[in-house]
Write a protein that holds these residues in place. Structure first.
Motif, PDB file in Angstrom:
ATOM      1  N   LEU A  57       0.808  -1.219   0.000  1.00 15.58           N
ATOM      2  CA  LEU A  57       0.000   0.000   0.000  1.00 15.58           C
ATOM      3  C   LEU A  57       0.843   1.271   0.000  1.00 15.58           C
ATOM      4  CD1 LEU A  57      -2.698  -1.054   2.622  1.00 15.58           C
ATOM      5  CD2 LEU A  57      -3.106  -0.608   0.181  1.00 15.58           C
ATOM      6  N   ASN A  58       2.084   1.169   0.475  1.00 17.84           N
ATOM      7  CA  ASN A  58       2.887   2.377   0.681  1.00 17.84           C
ATOM      8  C   ASN A  58       4.216   2.411  -0.059  1.00 17.84           C
ATOM      9  OD1 ASN A  58       1.513   4.150   2.776  1.00 17.84           O
ATOM     10  ND2 ASN A  58       1.311   2.104   3.627  1.00 17.84           N
ATOM     11  N   ILE A  59       4.530   1.405  -0.851  1.00 18.26           N
ATOM     12  CA  ILE A  59       5.831   1.367  -1.507  1.00 18.26           C
ATOM     13  C   ILE A  59       6.009   2.575  -2.428  1.00 18.26           C
ATOM     14  CG2 ILE A  59       5.185  -0.088  -3.481  1.00 18.26           C
ATOM     15  CD1 ILE A  59       8.420  -0.484  -1.473  1.00 18.26           C
ATOM     16  N   ASP A  60       4.952   3.008  -3.099  1.00 24.90           N
ATOM     17  CA  ASP A  60       5.069   4.160  -3.984  1.00 24.90           C
ATOM     18  C   ASP A  60       5.350   5.443  -3.194  1.00 24.90           C
ATOM     19  OD1 ASP A  60       2.425   3.967  -2.940  1.00 24.90           O
ATOM     20  OD2 ASP A  60       1.647   5.229  -4.554  1.00 24.90           O
ATOM     21  N   ALA A  61       4.768   5.579  -2.011  1.00 25.29           N
ATOM     22  CA  ALA A  61       5.033   6.756  -1.182  1.00 25.29           C
ATOM     23  C   ALA A  61       6.473   6.742  -0.680  1.00 25.29           C
ATOM     24  CB  ALA A  61       4.066   6.817  -0.003  1.00 25.29           C
ATOM     25  N   LEU A  62       6.978   5.567  -0.324  1.00 22.40           N
ATOM     26  CA  LEU A  62       8.367   5.453   0.115  1.00 22.40           C
ATOM     27  C   LEU A  62       9.317   5.739  -1.042  1.00 22.40           C
ATOM     28  CD1 LEU A  62      10.266   4.897   2.452  1.00 22.40           C
ATOM     29  CD2 LEU A  62      10.048   2.447   1.965  1.00 22.40           C
ATOM     30  N   GLU A  63       8.982   5.270  -2.248  1.00 27.22           N
ATOM     31  CA  GLU A  63       9.795   5.581  -3.432  1.00 27.22           C
ATOM     32  C   GLU A  63       9.806   7.091  -3.686  1.00 27.22           C
ATOM     33  OE1 GLU A  63       7.779   3.160  -6.302  1.00 27.22           O
ATOM     34  OE2 GLU A  63       9.112   1.448  -5.960  1.00 27.22           O
ATOM     35  N   GLU A  64       8.645   7.719  -3.537  1.00 27.23           N
ATOM     36  CA  GLU A  64       8.535   9.171  -3.730  1.00 27.23           C
ATOM     37  C   GLU A  64       9.407   9.921  -2.717  1.00 27.23           C
ATOM     38  OE1 GLU A  64       5.088  12.639  -3.442  1.00 27.23           O
ATOM     39  OE2 GLU A  64       4.468  10.542  -3.620  1.00 27.23           O
ATOM     40  N   LEU A  65       9.341   9.499  -1.477  1.00 24.32           N
ATOM     41  CA  LEU A  65      10.118  10.139  -0.417  1.00 24.32           C
ATOM     42  C   LEU A  65      11.622   9.945  -0.634  1.00 24.32           C
ATOM     43  CD1 LEU A  65       9.747  11.795   2.140  1.00 24.32           C
ATOM     44  CD2 LEU A  65       9.565   9.649   3.410  1.00 24.32           C
ATOM     45  N   ALA A  66      12.024   8.729  -0.968  1.00 25.35           N
ATOM     46  CA  ALA A  66      13.446   8.458  -1.219  1.00 25.35           C
ATOM     47  C   ALA A  66      13.928   9.236  -2.442  1.00 25.35           C
ATOM     48  CB  ALA A  66      13.677   6.961  -1.424  1.00 25.35           C
ATOM     49  N   GLY A  67      13.099   9.313  -3.473  1.00 26.49           N
ATOM     50  CA  GLY A  67      13.463  10.084  -4.667  1.00 26.49           C
ATOM     51  C   GLY A  67      13.613  11.568  -4.372  1.00 26.49           C
ATOM     52  N   ALA A  68      12.698  12.105  -3.573  1.00 27.54           N
ATOM     53  CA  ALA A  68      12.784  13.520  -3.193  1.00 27.54           C
ATOM     54  C   ALA A  68      14.059  13.784  -2.392  1.00 27.54           C
ATOM     55  CB  ALA A  68      11.555  13.929  -2.390  1.00 27.54           C
ATOM     56  N   ALA A  69      14.376  12.899  -1.466  1.00 26.22           N
ATOM     57  CA  ALA A  69      15.592  13.063  -0.659  1.00 26.22           C
ATOM     58  C   ALA A  69      16.827  12.996  -1.544  1.00 26.22           C
ATOM     59  CB  ALA A  69      15.652  11.991   0.431  1.00 26.22           C
ATOM     60  N   ARG A  70      16.836  12.060  -2.480  1.00 19.48           N
ATOM     61  CA  ARG A  70      17.979  11.930  -3.392  1.00 19.48           C
ATOM     62  C   ARG A  70      18.146  13.192  -4.235  1.00 19.48           C
ATOM     63  NH1 ARG A  70      16.395   7.678  -5.552  1.00 19.48           N
ATOM     64  NH2 ARG A  70      15.397   8.614  -7.356  1.00 19.48           N
TER      65      ARG A  70
END
Length: 183
Positions: A57-70
């Motif tokens: 349910l949340n993998i896309d949100a975690l990908e978004e957050l990691a991408g933003a941090a990167r």
């Protein structure tokens, strides 16, 4: 990974739709089986644990957050953009129930662990830059800020959701270094 049969894909989608929007601490796989009209075995084949369902349910949100941090860590102004990352993380945690658990849980998949590690590495780069630029208190770590974001998320869920921006502003203002002249 082999392609999923169409009936299996439909079952997976039904399970995810039934679970989406529920508080993560109330999700029960057997209840989802009953509500979706699927067999318990079918639900457990797709999601062996509640954690694996929360991950889906949340993998896309975690990908978004990691991408933003990167992106922020690689930018020319990571320190200046760090507060934006903190806001984004706190806001995502509020709208994506279960994301907080993925950011702090020990028992997660290798994919989630890798994304979380990427997020922490990149966020640490941005935090170090923000501290060096005297935008953030030097005694704070990523773990402290994550705890604060979890606290804001919890407080917003307890109270009026419209208070979230106020609570987030108070948290962000508390990240700033103390002005020696106001002590």
């Amino acid at each position: 990974m082999p392609a999923m049969r169409s009936d299996a894909a439909r079952s997976r989608t039904r399970i995810l739709e039934a679970a989406r929007g529920r508080p993560s601490d109330t999700i029960r796989l057997n209840d989802l089986a009953r509500e979706t009209g699927l067999g318990v075995g079918t639900v457990y084949r797709h999601f062996a644990t509640v954690t694996s369902l929360i991950e889906a349910l949340n993998i896309d949100a975690l990908e978004e957050l990691a991408g933003a941090a990167r992106r922020i860590a690689e930018s020319s102004t990571p320190g200046a953009e760090f507060v934006d990352l903190v806001r984004k993380g706190a806001e995502l945690q509020l709208v994506r129930d279960g994301l907080k658990e993925l950011l702090i849980a020990e028992d997660v998949s290798a994919e989630v662990r890798a994304l979380r590690d990427e997020f922490h590495r990149a966020a640490s780069v941005a935090l170090d830059a923000a501290i060096a630029e005297r935008r953030i208190r030097p005694d704070l770590s990523i773990e402290h800020i994550q705890q604060l974001a979890c606290g804001v998320e919890y407080a917003a869920r307890l109270g009026d959701p419209s208070d979230h921006p106020l609570l987030l502003d108070v948290m962000v203002n508390g990240l700033r270094p103390h002005d020696e002249s106001t002590r």
